[in-house]
Structure formats: structure tokens, C-alpha cells
Motif scaffolding. Sequence first.
Motif, PDB file in Angstrom:
ATOM      1  N   THR A 293       0.840  -1.191   0.000  1.00 10.09           N
ATOM      2  CA  THR A 293       0.000   0.000   0.000  1.00 10.09           C
ATOM      3  C   THR A 293       0.880   1.247   0.000  1.00 10.09           C
ATOM      4  OG1 THR A 293      -0.193   0.191   2.417  1.00 10.09           O
ATOM      5  CG2 THR A 293      -1.772  -1.236   1.298  1.00 10.09           C
ATOM      6  N   GLY A 294       0.373   2.315  -0.618  1.00 11.44           N
ATOM      7  CA  GLY A 294       1.139   3.550  -0.708  1.00 11.44           C
ATOM      8  C   GLY A 294       0.314   4.775  -0.409  1.00 11.44           C
ATOM      9  N   TYR A 295      -0.594   4.667   0.548  1.00 11.35           N
ATOM     10  CA  TYR A 295      -1.458   5.781   0.923  1.00 11.35           C
ATOM     11  C   TYR A 295      -1.074   6.303   2.308  1.00 11.35           C
ATOM     12  CZ  TYR A 295      -4.411   4.543  -3.049  1.00 11.35           C
ATOM     13  OH  TYR A 295      -4.875   4.278  -4.314  1.00 11.35           O
ATOM     14  N   ARG A 296      -1.642   7.450   2.658  1.00 10.72           N
ATOM     15  CA  ARG A 296      -1.344   8.032   3.973  1.00 10.72           C
ATOM     16  C   ARG A 296      -1.739   7.070   5.096  1.00 10.72           C
ATOM     17  NH1 ARG A 296      -5.159  12.668   3.834  1.00 10.72           N
ATOM     18  NH2 ARG A 296      -6.110  11.428   2.187  1.00 10.72           N
ATOM     19  N   PRO A 297      -0.981   7.087   6.218  1.00 10.31           N
ATOM     20  CA  PRO A 297      -1.327   6.194   7.329  1.00 10.31           C
ATOM     21  C   PRO A 297      -2.786   6.365   7.746  1.00 10.31           C
ATOM     22  CG  PRO A 297       0.813   7.194   7.710  1.00 10.31           C
ATOM     23  CD  PRO A 297       0.235   7.869   6.494  1.00 10.31           C
ATOM     24  N   GLY A 298      -3.487   5.254   7.848  1.00 10.03           N
ATOM     25  CA  GLY A 298      -4.884   5.269   8.262  1.00 10.03           C
ATOM     26  C   GLY A 298      -5.878   5.475   7.143  1.00 10.03           C
ATOM     27  N   ALA A 299      -5.406   5.890   5.946  1.00  9.16           N
ATOM     28  CA  ALA A 299      -6.334   6.214   4.866  1.00  9.16           C
ATOM     29  C   ALA A 299      -7.125   4.998   4.399  1.00  9.16           C
ATOM     30  CB  ALA A 299      -5.577   6.825   3.689  1.00  9.16           C
ATOM     31  N   LEU A 300      -6.562   3.801   4.541  1.00 12.28           N
ATOM     32  CA  LEU A 300      -7.228   2.585   4.069  1.00 12.28           C
ATOM     33  C   LEU A 300      -7.877   1.784   5.199  1.00 12.28           C
ATOM     34  CD1 LEU A 300      -4.546   1.329   1.503  1.00 12.28           C
ATOM     35  CD2 LEU A 300      -6.639   2.607   1.019  1.00 12.28           C
ATOM     36  N   ASP A 301      -7.703   2.250   6.434  1.00 12.90           N
ATOM     37  CA  ASP A 301      -8.193   1.463   7.572  1.00 12.90           C
ATOM     38  C   ASP A 301      -9.705   1.273   7.523  1.00 12.90           C
ATOM     39  OD1 ASP A 301      -5.574   1.610   8.243  1.00 12.90           O
ATOM     40  OD2 ASP A 301      -5.860   2.536  10.213  1.00 12.90           O
ATOM     41  N   GLY A 302     -10.430   2.297   7.073  1.00 17.19           N
ATOM     42  CA  GLY A 302     -11.884   2.213   7.026  1.00 17.19           C
ATOM     43  C   GLY A 302     -12.401   1.178   6.046  1.00 17.19           C
ATOM     44  N   PHE A 303     -11.525   0.724   5.153  1.00 13.40           N
ATOM     45  CA  PHE A 303     -11.914  -0.322   4.202  1.00 13.40           C
ATOM     46  C   PHE A 303     -11.464  -1.707   4.666  1.00 13.40           C
ATOM     47  CE2 PHE A 303     -11.102   3.541   1.602  1.00 13.40           C
ATOM     48  CZ  PHE A 303     -12.413   3.777   1.202  1.00 13.40           C
ATOM     49  N   GLY A 304     -11.021  -1.798   5.915  1.00 14.66           N
ATOM     50  CA  GLY A 304     -10.558  -3.073   6.443  1.00 14.66           C
ATOM     51  C   GLY A 304      -9.168  -3.446   5.972  1.00 14.66           C
ATOM     52  N   LEU A 305      -8.360  -2.445   5.598  1.00 17.29           N
ATOM     53  CA  LEU A 305      -7.049  -2.721   5.038  1.00 17.29           C
ATOM     54  C   LEU A 305      -5.909  -2.324   5.966  1.00 17.29           C
ATOM     55  CD1 LEU A 305      -7.644  -1.644   1.322  1.00 17.29           C
ATOM     56  CD2 LEU A 305      -8.037  -3.839   2.421  1.00 17.29           C
ATOM     57  N   ALA A 312      -5.222 -10.844   9.767  1.00 14.83           N
ATOM     58  CA  ALA A 312      -6.242 -11.685  10.397  1.00 14.83           C
ATOM     59  C   ALA A 312      -7.090 -12.393   9.348  1.00 14.83           C
ATOM     60  CB  ALA A 312      -7.123 -10.833  11.304  1.00 14.83           C
ATOM     61  N   ARG A 313      -7.330 -11.711   8.231  1.00 10.99           N
ATOM     62  CA  ARG A 313      -8.154 -12.291   7.171  1.00 10.99           C
ATOM     63  C   ARG A 313      -7.361 -13.212   6.255  1.00 10.99           C
ATOM     64  NH1 ARG A 313      -9.897  -6.658   5.032  1.00 10.99           N
ATOM     65  NH2 ARG A 313     -10.926  -7.781   3.307  1.00 10.99           N
ATOM     66  N   ARG A 314      -6.050 -13.005   6.189  1.00 11.20           N
ATOM     67  CA  ARG A 314      -5.205 -13.832   5.330  1.00 11.20           C
ATOM     68  C   ARG A 314      -3.914 -14.136   6.088  1.00 11.20           C
ATOM     69  NH1 ARG A 314      -4.354 -17.773   1.654  1.00 11.20           N
ATOM     70  NH2 ARG A 314      -2.830 -17.222   0.033  1.00 11.20           N
ATOM     71  N   PRO A 315      -3.943 -15.076   7.038  1.00  8.31           N
ATOM     72  CA  PRO A 315      -2.750 -15.394   7.825  1.00  8.31           C
ATOM     73  C   PRO A 315      -1.578 -15.781   6.928  1.00  8.31           C
ATOM     74  CG  PRO A 315      -4.697 -16.411   8.793  1.00  8.31           C
ATOM     75  CD  PRO A 315      -5.113 -15.870   7.464  1.00  8.31           C
ATOM     76  N   GLY A 316      -0.411 -15.300   7.294  1.00 11.46           N
ATOM     77  CA  GLY A 316       0.785 -15.573   6.520  1.00 11.46           C
ATOM     78  C   GLY A 316       1.069 -14.534   5.451  1.00 11.46           C
ATOM     79  N   LEU A 317       0.305 -13.452   5.446  1.00 11.74           N
ATOM     80  CA  LEU A 317       0.466 -12.408   4.447  1.00 11.74           C
ATOM     81  C   LEU A 317       1.723 -11.581   4.735  1.00 11.74           C
ATOM     82  CD1 LEU A 317      -1.320 -11.316   2.050  1.00 11.74           C
ATOM     83  CD2 LEU A 317      -2.177  -9.607   3.671  1.00 11.74           C
TER      84      LEU A 317
END
Length: 472
Positions: A293-305, A312-317
Motif C-alpha cells: 500500500t502507498g497511501y497516507r497512514p490510516g487512509a485505508l483502515d476504514g476499508f478493512g485494510l 487476520a483475514r489472510r494469515p501468513g500475508l
Amino acid sequence: MTRISASATGQAWAALGGDPVLLSRIETQGPAGLLAARLPVRELARAAVGVCSLAAAELAARRTGGPVPRVRIDDGAVATAFVSERHLRIDGRAPAGFAPLSRFWRTADGWVRTHANYPHHRARLLGTLGLPADTADGLAVDAVAASFAGRRAAEIEQTVYAAGALAVAARTPGEWAADPRRAALSGVPLVERERLDDAPVRRTAGLAGTPLRPAAGLRVLDLTRVTAGPVATRTLALLGADVLRIDAPQLPESQEAHNDTGFGKRSVDIDLASGAGREVFDGLLAGADVVVTGYRPGALDGFGLAPQSLAARRPGLVIARLSAWGKGPWAGRRGFDSVVQAATGIAVTEAGPGGPDGPPGALPAQALDHGTGYLLAAAVLRALTEQHDEGGSRLATFSLARTALWLTDEIPAAPEPAAPGDHDPRKWLTETDSPLGRLRHACSPVAFDGAPAGWSRPPGPLGTDAAVWLTA
């Protein structure tokens, strides 16, 4: 040919958690005087590409069960790749450079640097002057120049940022050293590395034959923009990864930028704000090995990213993230290589013959972008090696401002500033047919014995590929 020892390369390899014994596998050669600057740009570039190549060689060795291949870095190839956007041609046509409103402006007490290559940033900048978005470039330049000339740089910086545009006061190295934004970087490593969980080892099948593509069979979700992040994922694509670039349809990326950094990738538009878009993304995430990811810190958190949510959704990522400013008062601000150079004293350091009364200068390449891109790719490769041995979801975090600090304060200075040398880049350029036309482009500088010579596919139009994985 000289063998690379510690210095910048050793610093970067240590920051990546690499075994120092492997540094002896790196050799370098090439003409002198490349990427000449007052700051050690050549050393940064050589180190970033060197550790990326070594990390690729190390992962190849893990997956084949053989010895770590020897890394051979050519300074000419590195210098050419660090200005790859300048060498790109499509049917002989050069891409557009910086937009007219992306430049330094004289203020009442100094200079500011604006960035307005994206239409929405240009519109917001003009909005601070009460001008419509469709103002012609010539009129816009005159209006901005007249307005900024009577105002203080700090006031412009704050007003323009509050409007959602980008303007940064050009600070001297001393001013940046005393700035709280600089203080926030103290103690922050060049790359922040973290193990997020104890997910079990998940190994991709081994490799056979040549050329070695150590990322073969791996799937990468690329949520990055502009240069640094796309350079990283372009490198992972070179090394065999199936890279799927994702953009928001309401905020399209520059096709011009993608023409340079889109080699080896496919591109899709996904609206993460919609339920249908999130469902498509979740299906891709279920099969992904790496997310960048290359967005500002927290910018993608609201999308579950957020990293923890992804793991948690993809262990081993393996997750790598990049921002302009990293930590501190400007952590959530937008930023690009050029404005980071201005804020951190680099532009003043590199000023031309006009001295303090003339405009600030610039590095001979967007070295913060390109350098951070190769370091980020190296961090992903090293995380994959560690995961191959120990398992666990992994996170690596970078910022352009932290890379700037590495350049200005930590890389050992060259004995004297390098004088520009003769450099004919044609040796490190090639041509490829593409859906966009005949491309002339820079070769990858990532090199080790058995390494791939080029990408499996050229860039194409943004957002026109299927949102599916190609690898089994």
C-alpha cells in the motif's frame, strides 16, 4: 570491478535484517560521475538496488535449495533506471513531465514547492486563489506567482494544505534539523519490520531452470500510486510475481506514470467503498501472498485494510506500506518526492549557482522515490525468505522522509562531490511492443546470476484487466 562492503549497502542490508556475510556476494562496476550531486545520491541508488538484488538472490536460493547467486550491480544501469521516466518513449513520444503548477515559487520570505500533477490537486490549489479549475495554465501560473510573492511561505504551506492541495516551504538543512517533523523521525529505523502473528510456514513450490524468478507463483495486490510503490511492485513483477494493481475508479492514476511503472503488471479498478467492490477485493485477498500500500497512514483502515486486519483475514500475508512523512505531525499529510526534498533541506542543499537568492534545486533523480521503491521490494523479498524459514505474517513500513534522512545524515559522504560524468544510457535501454505502442524504456538494474532480463508483459491501459489471479 570492485566488491561492495558495508557503507550505505551495509546500512540498508542491516536495516532489512539480512545476514552480513551475504554482502560479500555483491560486486559493482560502471562509469564514474553518475547521479552527481552534493549529497551521496549514487551511494543511495547503488545500495538500494544492491540490497534488492541480494534479497532476490537470497530468496531464489531458499526456493531452489542452491547457493546464493552472485549479485553484479552496474552503476550505469542503476543511474538509467533511477530516471526511467525520462527515458520512456511511446512511438517516439516523450511523456509529459511536471505540470506547469508543479514548481518552486518565490514568496515574501523564501520559497515554496507545489505539486499539482493530478487534476484534483491542481483544482484545489487554484481554489485557494478563487480561480476555477479550468483556468488556462498561463493565467494560472501568473496568478499563483503574483499571490505567493506577497505572502509568507509558512502561511502558504498551511493554507494550501487545508484546501487539500500540496505546497511545502523550502527549508534549509538547519531549519529542518530543528523542526518537530524531523524530530519525529529520530529513532525510527530506515525500515520498520514487524512480525504480526505466528501463522505457519506457507511455502510456494520451488523453482527450476533459468532465468531465476524468485517471486514466481506469488500473488501481489498493488495499492500504490505515482512512483515509489509502483517501482517496488514493478520489481516484484520482474522477479515473477503475479502483480494486480488496484485503483479507485473515482480517483484514477496517471496513465503517463503507469506507462513507466506498469511493466509486468495487470490493472483493475475496484471501488472499495461499495459492497460489490469489497467482495471482489476480499476474493483476491483470499489468494494473495503480498499486499503493498502507498497511501497516507490510516487512509485505508476504514476499508478493512489496516495491516492487522489484513493479516487476520489472510494469515501468513506479507504487507509493505509506504507514506510520504511516516510519523509525527505530518504523518497524515500527502506528499511526493519533490515536496519531501523541499521540506527536508535537500532542495536548498542542491541549489544552483544563484545561491541563497536563487531558487532551490533538486537531486539528479527522484531518488527518494526510486530508492525507497527498491528498498521496499527488498523488504518484501526478505520477509518472504524469513517466512519461508519461520512462518508468520510480516509487516514492513517505509516513508520518503525517512529515506531522505538516510541520504542527508547517515550515508557516508563521498570524498568530494562528484562531477557529472559522461553517461550514454543506450546500453541500458530496450524496446518493447505494447498495447500502447512501441515502448523505449529502461532495463531493470536488479541483477544476479541467472536473473531475468526483462518483464513478462508490457504495461497496458489502466483498469482494463480482469480482477482474477493468473497463477495456479
